[in-house]
Design a protein around this motif. Sequence first.
Motif, mmCIF file in Angstrom:
data_model
loop_
_atom_site.group_PDB
_atom_site.id
_atom_site.type_symbol
_atom_site.label_atom_id
_atom_site.label_comp_id
_atom_site.label_asym_id
_atom_site.label_seq_id
_atom_site.Cartn_x
_atom_site.Cartn_y
_atom_site.Cartn_z
ATOM 1 N N GLY A 181 0.827 -1.194 0.000
ATOM 2 C CA GLY A 181 0.000 0.000 0.000
ATOM 3 C C GLY A 181 0.864 1.248 0.000
ATOM 4 O O GLY A 181 1.921 1.290 0.641
ATOM 5 N N LEU A 182 0.426 2.256 -0.734
ATOM 6 C CA LEU A 182 1.166 3.513 -0.811
ATOM 7 C C LEU A 182 0.683 4.441 0.300
ATOM 8 O O LEU A 182 -0.505 4.759 0.392
ATOM 9 N N HIS A 183 1.606 4.873 1.130
ATOM 10 C CA HIS A 183 1.319 5.756 2.247
ATOM 11 C C HIS A 183 2.145 7.035 2.127
ATOM 12 O O HIS A 183 3.196 7.053 1.497
ATOM 13 N N THR A 184 1.658 8.086 2.754
ATOM 14 C CA THR A 184 2.406 9.333 2.845
ATOM 15 C C THR A 184 2.380 9.808 4.300
ATOM 16 O O THR A 184 1.762 9.176 5.157
ATOM 17 N N ARG A 185 3.036 10.911 4.557
ATOM 18 C CA ARG A 185 2.947 11.568 5.852
ATOM 19 C C ARG A 185 2.396 12.974 5.660
ATOM 20 O O ARG A 185 2.689 13.640 4.659
ATOM 21 N N THR A 186 1.608 13.433 6.603
ATOM 22 C CA THR A 186 1.074 14.785 6.568
ATOM 23 C C THR A 186 2.221 15.784 6.654
ATOM 24 O O THR A 186 3.119 15.632 7.499
ATOM 25 N N PRO A 187 2.267 16.802 5.792
ATOM 26 C CA PRO A 187 3.365 17.778 5.852
ATOM 27 C C PRO A 187 3.458 18.458 7.215
ATOM 28 O O PRO A 187 2.439 18.770 7.852
ATOM 29 N N LEU A 188 4.674 18.654 7.667
ATOM 30 C CA LEU A 188 4.944 19.344 8.918
ATOM 31 C C LEU A 188 5.379 20.782 8.641
ATOM 32 O O LEU A 188 5.882 21.085 7.558
ATOM 33 N N THR A 189 5.212 21.643 9.635
ATOM 34 C CA THR A 189 5.698 23.015 9.505
ATOM 35 C C THR A 189 7.125 23.156 10.019
ATOM 36 O O THR A 189 7.771 24.176 9.801
ATOM 37 N N ARG A 190 7.616 22.138 10.715
ATOM 38 C CA ARG A 190 9.015 22.101 11.131
ATOM 39 C C ARG A 190 9.446 20.658 11.301
ATOM 40 O O ARG A 190 8.607 19.776 11.539
ATOM 41 N N TRP A 191 10.737 20.420 11.166
ATOM 42 C CA TRP A 191 11.262 19.059 11.267
ATOM 43 C C TRP A 191 12.177 18.869 12.468
ATOM 44 O O TRP A 191 12.613 17.744 12.735
ATOM 45 N N HIS A 192 12.539 19.931 13.148
ATOM 46 C CA HIS A 192 13.530 19.773 14.209
ATOM 47 C C HIS A 192 13.060 20.399 15.507
ATOM 48 O O HIS A 192 12.218 21.303 15.531
ATOM 49 N N THR A 193 13.611 19.861 16.591
ATOM 50 C CA THR A 193 13.441 20.420 17.924
ATOM 51 C C THR A 193 14.811 20.407 18.587
ATOM 52 O O THR A 193 15.386 19.325 18.790
ATOM 53 N N GLY A 225 14.418 12.725 5.402
ATOM 54 C CA GLY A 225 13.894 11.728 4.475
ATOM 55 C C GLY A 225 12.433 11.416 4.727
ATOM 56 O O GLY A 225 11.632 12.292 5.049
ATOM 57 N N ASP A 226 12.059 10.146 4.589
ATOM 58 C CA ASP A 226 10.655 9.748 4.703
ATOM 59 C C ASP A 226 10.052 10.079 6.055
ATOM 60 O O ASP A 226 8.841 10.291 6.166
ATOM 61 N N SER A 227 10.829 10.107 7.105
ATOM 62 C CA SER A 227 10.277 10.459 8.411
ATOM 63 C C SER A 227 9.732 11.884 8.401
ATOM 64 O O SER A 227 8.789 12.204 9.126
ATOM 65 N N ALA A 228 10.289 12.732 7.548
ATOM 66 C CA ALA A 228 9.847 14.119 7.450
ATOM 67 C C ALA A 228 8.831 14.332 6.344
ATOM 68 O O ALA A 228 7.884 15.099 6.504
ATOM 69 N N HIS A 229 9.003 13.646 5.199
ATOM 70 C CA HIS A 229 8.205 14.004 4.019
ATOM 71 C C HIS A 229 7.960 12.814 3.088
ATOM 72 O O HIS A 229 8.157 12.915 1.875
ATOM 73 N N ALA A 230 7.522 11.696 3.635
ATOM 74 C CA ALA A 230 7.220 10.538 2.784
ATOM 75 C C ALA A 230 6.200 10.933 1.717
ATOM 76 O O ALA A 230 5.224 11.610 1.988
ATOM 77 N N MET A 231 6.442 10.477 0.495
ATOM 78 C CA MET A 231 5.599 10.876 -0.631
ATOM 79 C C MET A 231 5.323 9.695 -1.532
ATOM 80 O O MET A 231 6.039 8.678 -1.502
ATOM 81 N N VAL A 232 4.277 9.799 -2.352
ATOM 82 C CA VAL A 232 4.030 8.780 -3.362
ATOM 83 C C VAL A 232 5.121 8.886 -4.429
ATOM 84 O O VAL A 232 5.717 9.956 -4.613
ATOM 85 N N PRO A 233 5.388 7.806 -5.171
ATOM 86 C CA PRO A 233 6.572 7.791 -6.043
ATOM 87 C C PRO A 233 6.353 8.316 -7.454
ATOM 88 O O PRO A 233 7.138 8.007 -8.349
ATOM 89 N N PHE A 234 5.328 9.126 -7.681
ATOM 90 C CA PHE A 234 4.926 9.435 -9.047
ATOM 91 C C PHE A 234 5.741 10.543 -9.699
ATOM 92 O O PHE A 234 5.489 10.896 -10.853
#
Length: 392
Positions: free
Chosen positions: A266-278, A285-294
């Motif tokens: 199954g193809l999954h993504t992640r909801t976009p974040l407004t920041r990646w670090h604390t 990578g995918d932990s921050a911005h997983a996307m479909v491969p199209f």
Amino acid sequence: MEAIVIGAGIGGLAAALSLRRAGCDVTLVEQSPRFTEIGAGIQLAPNATRVLRRLGLLDAVAAHATRPSHAEFRTWSDGAEICRYALGRAVEEEFGAPYLQVHRADLHRALTAGVPSGSVRLDTVAVGIDQDDASARVTTASGERLRADLVVAADGIRSAARQWLFGADEAVFTGLAAYRALLPAGEVADLDLPDFGVWLGPGRHFVHYWVRRRELLNVVAVFEAAAGRESWTARAEPGEQLGEFAGWDTRVRSVLERAGRMFRYGLHTRTPLTRWHTGRVTLLGDSAHAMVPFQAQGAAQAILDAAVLGEVVAAATPAAVPDALGRYVRRRLTAATSMQAASARAGDDFHLPDGPEARARDARMTAHAAEHRFLPQSTAWAADVLDERAPS
């Protein structure tokens, strides 16, 4: 500077190499007990191969890759050509780096070879991250606490670190699944297949290209599904793919039939974040911005993250890590999030039903190919994230 990278996939390895190049002492933490040959084809556009060249790995990757001369888009039912986009030498001349198609395991092997084995902690599960003003710490399942100036969470689409940093947030199923397989060249030699083909149809599309210097045909068949498990190893039911692609061009169905029992995921993504670090901890990578491969940019975007991370850390002191990570996110978040959205739109476009909308799409693609020669996502290939003033 000491750094810990969680996850030894493509993004994690690229991050480890970039941070080592920046002068960091890097510990790479990976939960798997060993590296195995897993996955299938990956496409590496010039924005990614430019980074591999900077890391000194391009020749090693290219030695096992294929360089397609062009990409052909075709209609689902009869294989009529919609348009073709230039790749091969034309791309290298235009963008300064090649377009490669490679088996994921070959890319992973080349990246792994660049990381000293003593820096890699296999069979080590991270179960928590904490930090203070002076350092960050990773707690392992065995109770060990590893300390560093910087922690990079490259732990993939099911990232635990993302939840530790930003709260509960699950991967989102897209309503699409894909079959995949690798076929030896001899099994499809009698079929009149383009070297790199993308076949578009209602609610589905079919992609194939060569890897391992044309020894294997990589096949991906995407379709609408009510559910789909995110897995590299789950198998489809025997013959299932033929039912999903009933009525398609005989060449497509021949490939699917000869593939036998295919992998299904199954193809999954992640909801976009407004920041990646604390503080001293960041996603990559995918932990921050997983996307479909199209748009064929998932691996490339992780590699670009790693390149920028290495540059900002090289210019920082241990005390200034939080500010450096802020610069990294500012340079990468908008571009990666835009690619997430563009990839999703491409999937919608590929799957239009037969009729006026599909004909209008085909006309747009034909006009774009005639005017610009290169794939629409090539605007991202030209956006060089590397600081060419930085030492090689």
